[in-house]
Design a protein around this motif. Structure first.
Motif, PDB file in Angstrom:
ATOM      1  N   GLU A  40       8.497 158.016  78.384  1.00 21.81           N
ATOM      2  CA  GLU A  40       7.895 159.250  77.920  1.00 21.81           C
ATOM      3  C   GLU A  40       8.121 160.313  78.975  1.00 21.81           C
ATOM      4  O   GLU A  40       7.763 160.134  80.142  1.00 21.81           O
ATOM      5  CB  GLU A  40       6.385 159.057  77.684  1.00 21.81           C
ATOM      6  N   THR A  43       5.941 166.972  79.464  1.00 22.24           N
ATOM      7  CA  THR A  43       6.243 168.263  78.902  1.00 22.24           C
ATOM      8  C   THR A  43       6.374 169.284  80.012  1.00 22.24           C
ATOM      9  O   THR A  43       6.029 169.042  81.159  1.00 22.24           O
ATOM     10  CB  THR A  43       5.134 168.690  77.940  1.00 22.24           C
ATOM     11  N   ARG A 199       6.991 167.236  69.047  1.00 23.26           N
ATOM     12  CA  ARG A 199       7.503 166.127  69.850  1.00 23.26           C
ATOM     13  C   ARG A 199       8.961 165.883  69.451  1.00 23.26           C
ATOM     14  O   ARG A 199       9.231 165.526  68.306  1.00 23.26           O
ATOM     15  CB  ARG A 199       6.671 164.877  69.617  1.00 23.26           C
ATOM     16  N   GLU A 220       7.585 169.285  73.304  1.00 22.45           N
ATOM     17  CA  GLU A 220       7.234 168.081  74.062  1.00 22.45           C
ATOM     18  C   GLU A 220       8.434 167.141  74.051  1.00 22.45           C
ATOM     19  O   GLU A 220       8.738 166.517  73.024  1.00 22.45           O
ATOM     20  CB  GLU A 220       6.025 167.391  73.443  1.00 22.45           C
TER      21      GLU A 220
END
Length: 325
Positions: A40, A43, A199, A220
């Motif tokens: 992940e 951001t 996202r 994101e």
């Protein structure tokens, strides 16, 4: 959403098959202990890579061998002779980029535009297009596996950049792609500019993710190991969009009737075959193979087989730049 999740479930058996089906020639999936299966990405803005010093033209490669030697006349002690003596060319590829490098669920064979190029090099080196060992790797593994000698070539929609030239070498450009975005069918979004707060997924180690982080801080950014990971997340609703090269996104849209590629390309992505930086002789050999494939029509035939239906008529092949000393 229920229809999209059902579709994802329907696709998962094929994805699992891609990891275990047999093929008529040798393939090896490499373990990735140093590369996380899922990353992940935070951001916010990223400075991105800095320009490589002294790289005025990233597309400049080495002049091709002229004439191209046959398998029986490879220079003694050359990288090509070592590969011939081994009996196979080892190439890092994708097995989940439909149209470029993906495993056919029926035959078990990895096929696509990039795979055709790898087989052309194998035929020129060893006299047999099947004398190739395809090692399934992630985008993040491309450079490390070239550097440590695990693979001879990488044929995995790899963008030529100055930063990468500092670590590996490239063939001449063999295809020009561009980054676009894939969104759900019926979305109002026409580009990444319309996805503020959304996202957006791209593979870790790709120029697509680097561009997303650097130029689009309002979305994101979500990193994943492969494009297939991004597609499964998209189908499950855990990401809202996917960004990547138009060639890759075209293959995803062909798999998912609830997805569509939108907008104009907002980057240039010149593809090259990756080679270890020390193997300049192999780069020159590969460049001769690519030049012959363009001249005799094999490049266009491969494009027409894999990409024409999704991307239109074959473009003029990139003009090679052999300006690297």
């Amino acid at each position: 959403m229920r229809a999209r999740v059902a579709l994802a479930a329907a696709l998962l058996p094929a994805l699992l098959l891609a990891g275990c089906a047999s093929a008529p020639y040798e393939e090896t999936a490499l373990p990735s202990p140093s590369v996380p299966a899922e990353v992940e990405t935070p951001t916010g803005p990223s400075p991105g890579p800095s320009p490589a010093a002294g790289c005025e033209d990233p597309l400049a490669s080495y002049a091709p061998l002229d004439p191209l030697p046959s398998p029986d006349s490879l220079p003694a002690g050359s990288t090509m002779a070592q590969i011939r003596d081994r009996g196979r060319l080892v190439v890092g590829v994708s097995a989940d980029s439909l149209l470029l490098g993906a495993r056919d669920p029926v035959s078990g064979r990895i096929e696509g535009f990039d795979i055709d190029l790898a087989r052309m090099v194998a035929e020129a080196l060893l006299g047999d297009p099947d004398a190739v060992e395809l090692r399934v790797i992630t985008a993040a593994e491309r450079i490390p596996l070239l550097q440590d000698g695990s693979v001879d070539l990488v044929a995995r929609n790899m963008t030529i950049t100055c930063e990468r030239w500092e670590e590996i070498a490239f063939s001449a450009e063999y295809y020009r792609s561009g980054q676009k975005v894939l969104v759900p069918l019926g979305s109002d979004a026409a580009s990444l500019d319309d996805l503020a707060g959304a996202r957006v997924c791209a593979p870790t180690g790709s120029t697509s993710l680097a561009t997303l982080q650097r130029d689009h801080p309002d979305v994101e950014a979500v990193g994943a190991a492969t494009h297939t990971d991004c597609l499964v997340r998209f189908q499950q609703g855990t990401v809202d969009a996917i960004t990547g090269d138009d060639t890759v996104l075209a293959g995803m849209a062909a798999q998912d009737p609830y997805a569509v590629v939108v907008g104009e390309a907002f980057t240039d992505e010149p593809y090259g075959l990756g080679v270890n930086a020390d193997d300049v002789d192999l780069v020159r050999f590969v460049n001769a193979v690519l030049a012959d494939a363009v001249a005799d029509g094999r490049w266009r035939a491969s494009y027409d087989r894999w990409l024409a239906d999704s991307l239109g008529a074959a473009p003029t092949p990139p003009v090679p730049d052999y300006g690297r000393g």
